[in-house]
Write a protein that holds these residues in place. Structure first.
Motif, short mmCIF file in Angstrom:
data_model
loop_
_atom_site.label_atom_id
_atom_site.label_comp_id
_atom_site.label_asym_id
_atom_site.label_seq_id
_atom_site.Cartn_x
_atom_site.Cartn_y
_atom_site.Cartn_z
N TYR A 129 -3.94 5.79 0.61
CA TYR A 129 -4.05 4.09 -0.21
C TYR A 129 -5.04 4.58 -1.15
N ILE A 130 -5.43 4.33 -2.29
CA ILE A 130 -5.89 4.55 -3.91
C ILE A 130 -6.97 3.85 -4.42
N CYS A 131 -8.01 3.42 -4.23
CA CYS A 131 -8.88 2.30 -5.05
C CYS A 131 -8.11 1.96 -6.44
N ARG A 132 -7.33 0.49 -6.66
CA ARG A 132 -7.10 0.29 -8.12
C ARG A 132 -7.90 0.71 -8.98
N THR A 137 -9.41 8.19 -2.60
CA THR A 137 -9.11 7.60 -1.93
C THR A 137 -8.80 8.36 -0.60
N TYR A 138 -8.33 7.33 0.10
CA TYR A 138 -7.77 6.84 1.53
C TYR A 138 -7.60 7.39 2.65
N PHE A 159 -5.78 -2.24 -3.34
CA PHE A 159 -6.09 -0.36 -3.40
C PHE A 159 -4.84 -1.01 -3.71
N TYR A 160 -3.60 0.71 -3.85
CA TYR A 160 -2.53 0.73 -4.01
C TYR A 160 -1.53 2.06 -3.55
N GLN A 161 -0.62 1.88 -2.93
CA GLN A 161 0.20 3.73 -2.79
C GLN A 161 0.55 4.28 -3.95
N ARG A 162 1.33 5.60 -3.96
CA ARG A 162 1.70 6.18 -4.89
C ARG A 162 3.30 6.17 -4.65
#
Ligand code: AP5
Ligand code: MG
Length: 215
Positions: A129-132, A137-138, A159-162
């Motif tokens: 998951y990624i900070c918007r 990246t986490y 946060f979002y997922q690709r």
């Protein structure tokens, strides 16, 4: 210092790029990030890129070579160097990069190749998951935020997922990248530039190995 970082989808290119940029101050150039920014802004190039990325295919070489060439020609590259992440991804791109570097008077110092068994990469990508806000990246299990729901870097909470991290798309991304990467590694091995790093270790251990190479 002018570097490439290579590895299959989920190998840890972006994660180690964050470490390298923080410690060595080079310009991070991620073609994937550039395409995602163009997709977000709904530019013509972004719409074109999206039609390939959504299927786990590569964006055509002429588009990708064009954006890299434009970026490498900017003044900060000569001053601070670059770290190319996710480029080149076809042997044609590697040859195009060779030409660009000659034209721009730049020289590659090393190619960091993060090696990971493809079997573990679906799991890595489905937990990412990624900070918007800042793009840090986490991973849900291997690299969570220190405080749940708060980005370690910028303190934001969204946060979002690709979309291309869905298992069905990941499979195609892996197949495409496994096939395309072998001749590229061979090309840079011939030039004596490849430094292999074991990417199945903990993130900090991988960073230590990267540091040993760069120091
Ligand atoms: P791009 O964004 O480059 O995606 P990718 O190559 O598929 O790689 P990823 O970003 O998914 O993985 P990563 O290696 O950066 O791993 P990360 O550090 O995030 O490209 C996306 C798409 O754009 C492509 O599919 C293509 O369509 C297009 N494109 C881009 N460049 C192109 C080009 N040159 N030509 C044509 N098309 C192009 O780590 C993954 C996860 O694992 C994270 O959750 C992280 O926290 C975790 N993690 C990292 N390291 C470890 C570790 N050591 N142990 C445990 N977990 C770890
Ligand atoms: Mg990445």
């Amino acid at each position: 210092m002018n570097l490439l970082i290579m590895g299959l989808p989920g190998a840890g290119k972006g994660t180690q790029s964050e470490f390298i940029v923080k410690n060595y101050n080079v310009n991070h150039i991620s073609t994937g990030d550039m395409f995602r920014a163009a997709m977000k802004n709904e530019t013509e190039m972004g719409k074109l890129a999206q039609s390939f990325i959504d299927k786990g295919e590569l964006v055509p070489d002429e588009v990708t070579n064009g954006i890299v060439k434009e970026r490498l020609a900017q003044d900060d590259i000569k001053e601070a160097g670059f770290l190319l992440d996710g480029y080149p991804r076809t042997i044609e791109q590697a040859h195009a990069l060779d030409t660009m570097l000659v034209e721009l008077g730049l020289k590659l110092n090393a190619v960091i190749n993060i090696e990971v068994n493809p079997d573990i990469l679906v799991n890595r990508l489905s937990g990412r998951y990624i900070c918007r806000n800042c793009g840090a990246t986490y991973h849900k299990i291997y690299n969570p935020t220190k405080v749940e729901g708060t980005c370690d870097v910028c303190g934001e909470h969204e946060f979002y997922q690709r979309p291309d991290d869905q298992p069905a798309t990941v499979k195609n991304r892996l197949d495409v990248n496994i096939k395309e990467s072998a001749p590229i590694i061979e090309h840079y091995t011939t030039l004596g530039l490849v430094k292999n790093v074991g990417g199945e270790q903990d993130i900090d251990k991988v960073s230590q190995d990267v540091k040993a190479i760069l120091d």
